[in-house]
Design an enzyme around this catalytic site. Structure first.
Site, PDB file in Angstrom:
ATOM      1  N   HIS A  16       0.861  -1.187   0.000  1.00 41.08           N
ATOM      2  CA  HIS A  16       0.000   0.000   0.000  1.00 41.08           C
ATOM      3  C   HIS A  16       0.897   1.238   0.000  1.00 41.08           C
ATOM      4  O   HIS A  16       1.950   1.252   0.650  1.00 41.08           O
ATOM      5  CB  HIS A  16      -0.894  -0.012   1.236  1.00 41.08           C
ATOM      6  CG  HIS A  16      -1.874   1.114   1.298  1.00 41.08           C
ATOM      7  ND1 HIS A  16      -1.507   2.376   1.723  1.00 41.08           N
ATOM      8  CD2 HIS A  16      -3.188   1.182   0.991  1.00 41.08           C
ATOM      9  CE1 HIS A  16      -2.564   3.163   1.681  1.00 41.08           C
ATOM     10  NE2 HIS A  16      -3.593   2.466   1.237  1.00 41.08           N
ATOM     11  N   ASP A  18       0.993   4.117   1.495  1.00 41.62           N
ATOM     12  CA  ASP A  18       1.410   4.626   2.800  1.00 41.62           C
ATOM     13  C   ASP A  18       2.370   3.665   3.495  1.00 41.62           C
ATOM     14  O   ASP A  18       3.308   4.080   4.187  1.00 41.62           O
ATOM     15  CB  ASP A  18       0.191   4.870   3.699  1.00 41.62           C
ATOM     16  CG  ASP A  18      -0.727   5.948   3.155  1.00 41.62           C
ATOM     17  OD1 ASP A  18      -0.225   6.885   2.502  1.00 41.62           O
ATOM     18  OD2 ASP A  18      -1.953   5.850   3.369  1.00 41.62           O
ATOM     19  N   LYS A  19       2.146   2.380   3.305  1.00 39.69           N
ATOM     20  CA  LYS A  19       3.020   1.392   3.941  1.00 39.69           C
ATOM     21  C   LYS A  19       4.383   1.323   3.268  1.00 39.69           C
ATOM     22  O   LYS A  19       5.392   1.011   3.922  1.00 39.69           O
ATOM     23  CB  LYS A  19       2.339   0.018   3.934  1.00 39.69           C
ATOM     24  CG  LYS A  19       1.238  -0.094   4.969  1.00 39.69           C
ATOM     25  CD  LYS A  19       1.841  -0.174   6.340  1.00 39.69           C
ATOM     26  CE  LYS A  19       1.036   0.568   7.367  1.00 39.69           C
ATOM     27  NZ  LYS A  19       1.778   0.850   8.577  1.00 39.69           N
ATOM     28  N   GLU A  44      10.471  11.260   7.344  1.00 38.77           N
ATOM     29  CA  GLU A  44       9.188  11.204   6.649  1.00 38.77           C
ATOM     30  C   GLU A  44       9.428  10.896   5.175  1.00 38.77           C
ATOM     31  O   GLU A  44      10.369  11.410   4.564  1.00 38.77           O
ATOM     32  CB  GLU A  44       8.448  12.543   6.761  1.00 38.77           C
ATOM     33  CG  GLU A  44       8.342  13.090   8.176  1.00 38.77           C
ATOM     34  CD  GLU A  44       7.417  12.291   9.072  1.00 38.77           C
ATOM     35  OE1 GLU A  44       6.650  11.458   8.536  1.00 38.77           O
ATOM     36  OE2 GLU A  44       7.458  12.485  10.292  1.00 38.77           O
ATOM     37  N   GLU A  57      14.726  15.101  10.063  1.00 36.12           N
ATOM     38  CA  GLU A  57      15.929  15.519  10.771  1.00 36.12           C
ATOM     39  C   GLU A  57      16.549  14.333  11.480  1.00 36.12           C
ATOM     40  O   GLU A  57      15.842  13.453  11.995  1.00 36.12           O
ATOM     41  CB  GLU A  57      15.622  16.647  11.743  1.00 36.12           C
ATOM     42  CG  GLU A  57      14.474  16.389  12.704  1.00 36.12           C
ATOM     43  CD  GLU A  57      14.204  17.599  13.577  1.00 36.12           C
ATOM     44  OE1 GLU A  57      14.349  18.730  13.085  1.00 36.12           O
ATOM     45  OE2 GLU A  57      13.874  17.394  14.756  1.00 36.12           O
ATOM     46  N   LYS A 170      -5.669  -4.565   0.235  1.00 32.21           N
ATOM     47  CA  LYS A 170      -6.366  -4.115   1.435  1.00 32.21           C
ATOM     48  C   LYS A 170      -7.358  -5.199   1.849  1.00 32.21           C
ATOM     49  O   LYS A 170      -7.876  -5.939   1.012  1.00 32.21           O
ATOM     50  CB  LYS A 170      -7.131  -2.803   1.183  1.00 32.21           C
ATOM     51  CG  LYS A 170      -6.272  -1.669   0.668  1.00 32.21           C
ATOM     52  CD  LYS A 170      -7.083  -0.442   0.331  1.00 32.21           C
ATOM     53  CE  LYS A 170      -7.464   0.354   1.558  1.00 32.21           C
ATOM     54  NZ  LYS A 170      -8.066   1.664   1.223  1.00 32.21           N
ATOM     55  N   PHE A 234      -8.050  -4.000 -10.592  1.00 36.89           N
ATOM     56  CA  PHE A 234      -7.060  -3.304  -9.759  1.00 36.89           C
ATOM     57  C   PHE A 234      -5.685  -3.594 -10.368  1.00 36.89           C
ATOM     58  O   PHE A 234      -4.892  -4.346  -9.811  1.00 36.89           O
ATOM     59  CB  PHE A 234      -7.173  -3.820  -8.327  1.00 36.89           C
ATOM     60  CG  PHE A 234      -6.401  -3.043  -7.274  1.00 36.89           C
ATOM     61  CD1 PHE A 234      -5.541  -2.016  -7.609  1.00 36.89           C
ATOM     62  CD2 PHE A 234      -6.549  -3.352  -5.926  1.00 36.89           C
ATOM     63  CE1 PHE A 234      -4.823  -1.324  -6.644  1.00 36.89           C
ATOM     64  CE2 PHE A 234      -5.846  -2.678  -4.948  1.00 36.89           C
ATOM     65  CZ  PHE A 234      -4.970  -1.658  -5.311  1.00 36.89           C
ATOM     66  N   ASP A 242      -1.793   5.881  -6.198  1.00 40.34           N
ATOM     67  CA  ASP A 242      -2.188   6.837  -5.163  1.00 40.34           C
ATOM     68  C   ASP A 242      -0.936   7.228  -4.382  1.00 40.34           C
ATOM     69  O   ASP A 242      -0.105   6.373  -4.071  1.00 40.34           O
ATOM     70  CB  ASP A 242      -3.220   6.193  -4.226  1.00 40.34           C
ATOM     71  CG  ASP A 242      -3.885   7.184  -3.297  1.00 40.34           C
ATOM     72  OD1 ASP A 242      -3.718   8.405  -3.510  1.00 40.34           O
ATOM     73  OD2 ASP A 242      -4.560   6.739  -2.355  1.00 40.34           O
ATOM     74  N   ALA A 243      -0.782   8.489  -4.087  1.00 39.40           N
ATOM     75  CA  ALA A 243       0.390   8.938  -3.340  1.00 39.40           C
ATOM     76  C   ALA A 243       0.383   8.357  -1.930  1.00 39.40           C
ATOM     77  O   ALA A 243      -0.671   8.161  -1.321  1.00 39.40           O
ATOM     78  CB  ALA A 243       0.429  10.467  -3.278  1.00 39.40           C
ATOM     79  N   ARG A 248       0.321   7.538   7.904  1.00 41.14           N
ATOM     80  CA  ARG A 248      -1.093   7.807   7.618  1.00 41.14           C
ATOM     81  C   ARG A 248      -1.999   6.639   7.981  1.00 41.14           C
ATOM     82  O   ARG A 248      -3.209   6.728   7.785  1.00 41.14           O
ATOM     83  CB  ARG A 248      -1.263   8.155   6.133  1.00 41.14           C
ATOM     84  CG  ARG A 248      -1.679   9.570   5.962  1.00 41.14           C
ATOM     85  CD  ARG A 248      -2.150  10.000   4.614  1.00 41.14           C
ATOM     86  NE  ARG A 248      -1.792   9.252   3.442  1.00 41.14           N
ATOM     87  CZ  ARG A 248      -1.921   9.767   2.210  1.00 41.14           C
ATOM     88  NH1 ARG A 248      -2.374  10.995   2.037  1.00 41.14           N
ATOM     89  NH2 ARG A 248      -1.588   9.047   1.153  1.00 41.14           N
ATOM     90  N   LYS A 249      -1.450   5.562   8.505  1.00 38.53           N
ATOM     91  CA  LYS A 249      -2.274   4.395   8.812  1.00 38.53           C
ATOM     92  C   LYS A 249      -2.166   4.048  10.297  1.00 38.53           C
ATOM     93  O   LYS A 249      -1.907   2.901  10.676  1.00 38.53           O
ATOM     94  CB  LYS A 249      -1.856   3.223   7.934  1.00 38.53           C
ATOM     95  CG  LYS A 249      -2.302   3.377   6.491  1.00 38.53           C
ATOM     96  CD  LYS A 249      -3.809   3.253   6.354  1.00 38.53           C
ATOM     97  CE  LYS A 249      -4.292   3.465   4.928  1.00 38.53           C
ATOM     98  NZ  LYS A 249      -4.273   4.884   4.536  1.00 38.53           N
ATOM     99  N   LYS A 269      10.547   7.012  13.343  1.00 38.15           N
ATOM    100  CA  LYS A 269      10.968   7.664  14.585  1.00 38.15           C
ATOM    101  C   LYS A 269      11.837   6.735  15.421  1.00 38.15           C
ATOM    102  O   LYS A 269      11.500   5.563  15.618  1.00 38.15           O
ATOM    103  CB  LYS A 269       9.736   8.074  15.408  1.00 38.15           C
ATOM    104  CG  LYS A 269       8.846   9.074  14.683  1.00 38.15           C
ATOM    105  CD  LYS A 269       7.573   9.367  15.462  1.00 38.15           C
ATOM    106  CE  LYS A 269       6.679  10.346  14.694  1.00 38.15           C
ATOM    107  NZ  LYS A 269       5.408  10.609  15.382  1.00 38.15           N
ATOM    108  N   LYS A 273      11.442   9.058  20.753  1.00 40.28           N
ATOM    109  CA  LYS A 273      10.147   9.665  20.461  1.00 40.28           C
ATOM    110  C   LYS A 273       9.058   8.849  21.165  1.00 40.28           C
ATOM    111  O   LYS A 273       8.810   7.694  20.814  1.00 40.28           O
ATOM    112  CB  LYS A 273       9.868   9.705  18.963  1.00 40.28           C
ATOM    113  CG  LYS A 273      10.510  10.875  18.222  1.00 40.28           C
ATOM    114  CD  LYS A 273      11.996  10.725  18.078  1.00 40.28           C
ATOM    115  CE  LYS A 273      12.579  11.788  17.141  1.00 40.28           C
ATOM    116  NZ  LYS A 273      14.058  11.724  17.109  1.00 40.28           N
ATOM    117  N   ASP A 275       5.953   9.032  21.019  1.00 40.01           N
ATOM    118  CA  ASP A 275       4.874   8.570  20.151  1.00 40.01           C
ATOM    119  C   ASP A 275       5.007   7.082  19.877  1.00 40.01           C
ATOM    120  O   ASP A 275       4.018   6.356  19.816  1.00 40.01           O
ATOM    121  CB  ASP A 275       4.902   9.313  18.804  1.00 40.01           C
ATOM    122  CG  ASP A 275       4.225  10.664  18.857  1.00 40.01           C
ATOM    123  OD1 ASP A 275       3.447  10.901  19.797  1.00 40.01           O
ATOM    124  OD2 ASP A 275       4.470  11.489  17.963  1.00 40.01           O
TER     125      ASP A 275
END
Length: 390
Positions: A16, A18-19, A44, A57, A170, A234, A242-243, A248-249, A269, A273, A275
């Site tokens: 995918h 994003d992945k 990123e 960074e 998906k 597909f 798709d960008a 994002r997931k 990260k 971090k 998060d």
């Protein structure tokens, strides 16, 4: 709480868009940590048709931090391992732009230990951990089985057992709960990129065996609804279709919407971090609480401030299933392990190159690896928690 209902979670494959970005970002994190465990990385990635942009960074060895060719090599390696050799996105020919720069000195002074000051959290924020008894790995059933479907499909694709399948796919599983217990699959959705013109029925013939293998016996019945490639075809997939962007997931990465989320992404990260590291710690604590028999469900929230070492708060919700008071458990959990950024990293041994493998199919509900990967999935804290409870 309602006892009978339908609940749905989705998963997306390693291909995918994003992945793909998560995988590239975490591959770079691993390279920095392998070279220097104390490296700082906030990476990123953006991917689109035959183009990858890497920004962020870092602070680490110059042979990586100042070497754009090395970063580009890592990105191409990640794309190749996923399996992209398509006209619109190919590991060898895509354009890779590297825009990494040195970590902000203002951030560094808050995170680094100095004098009597311990290492501080890399940012402010809230993180959640969750565990329940719905699956063997103490995860919510919908996300657990949605991941499993795609994992089996990917394994078959890479082994050459399903040559029709391409990397982008998906899944979505709607689970029926009766008296609070997951009992069947009400609806199954699978969309997968394929190599040539195929009807939805032909694609279903390929993927249905993987779905049936992934789900518990008896979960698929004559009333289960199927939607396989419901758009009809597909062929164009991945970043060409798709960008993609790192991070994002976040619901796919965690509990499929069955538990709260603090909003912070994990991939790209390093473990200073919170998060990432504190979300892992919260899952670790919640899983050990449920594994110890203290509760059937457990949600834990942690909160941090940038530059501050100790968490601002620790909140526990046992959802009415607990054998002890939440307040007592909160105290016991604080006594069972250090929840400072340093304490988490040292307890779970997070300063290692173990993150690329987390970038698809969920960060939780995975089996701990012998090299320390998924260490937050261990259940080795139960005795200490019970001892602290008295």
């Amino acid at each position: 709480m309602r006892s009978s209902y339908l609940f749905t979670s989705e998963s997306v494959s390693e291909g995918h868009p994003d992945k793909v970005c998560d995988r590239i970002s975490d591959t770079i994190v691993d390279a920095f940590l392998e070279a220097l465990p104390e490296s700082r990385v906030a990476c990123e990635t953006l991917a689109t048709t035959n183009r990858v942009v890497i920004a962020g960074e870092v602070r680490g060895p110059s042979e990586i931090a100042d070497n754009n060719d090395r970063i580009e090599e890592l990105a191409r390696k990640a794309i190749r391992e996923i399996g992209y050799e398509q006209e619109g996105f190919h590991w060898k020919s895509c354009d890779v732009e590297v825009l990494l720069h040195q970590q902000s000195a203002d951030i560094a002074q808050g995170v680094d230990a100095a004098g009597n000051k311990d290492e501080g959290a890399g940012d402010q924020g809230i993180m959640f951990g969750y565990a329940c008894r719905e699956t063997p790995d103490l995860m919510p059933a919908p996300i657990y089985y949605a991941h499993r479907i795609l994992q089996l499909m990917a394994e078959a694709r890479r082994a050459g057992e399903a040559p029709e399948l391409q990397p982008d796919s998906k899944s979505q599983v709607t689970v029926e709960y009766r008296d609070g217990v997951p009992v069947r699959a009400a609806t199954i959705v699978v969309s997968t990129q394929h190599t040539h013109e195929m009807t939805s029925e032909e694609v279903r013939n390929v993927v249905e065996p993987f779905v049936r293998k992934a789900l518990p016996d008896g979960w698929i019945d004559e009333n289960t609804r199927w939607h396989v490639n419901p758009t009809g075809k597909f062929l164009i997939g991945g970043p060409d279709g798709d960008a993609g962007l790192t991070g994002r997931k976040i619901i796919v990465d965690t509990y499929g919407g069955a538990a709260p989320h603090g909003g912070g992404a994990f991939s790209g990260k390093d473990p200073t971090k919170v998060d990432r590291s504190a979300a892992y710690a919260a899952r670790y604590l919640a899983k050990n609480v449920v594994s110890a028999g203290i509760a059937d469900r457990c949600t834990i929230q942690l909160a941090y401030a940038i530059g501050v070492s100790e968490p601002l708060s620790l909140y526990v919700d046992l959802h009415g299933t607990g054998q002890v008071e939440e307040k007592a458990l909160e105290k016991a959990l604080r006594e069972s392990m250090s929840l400072s950024p340093r304490g988490i990293r040292e307890h779970l041994r997070l300063n290692r190159p173990i993150y690329s493998r987390t970038s698809a199919y969920g960060h939780f509900g995975r089996r701990p690896d012998s090299d320390g990967g998924f260490s937050w999935e261990r259940v080795d804290l139960t005795d200490r928690i019970l001892g602290s409870l008295g």
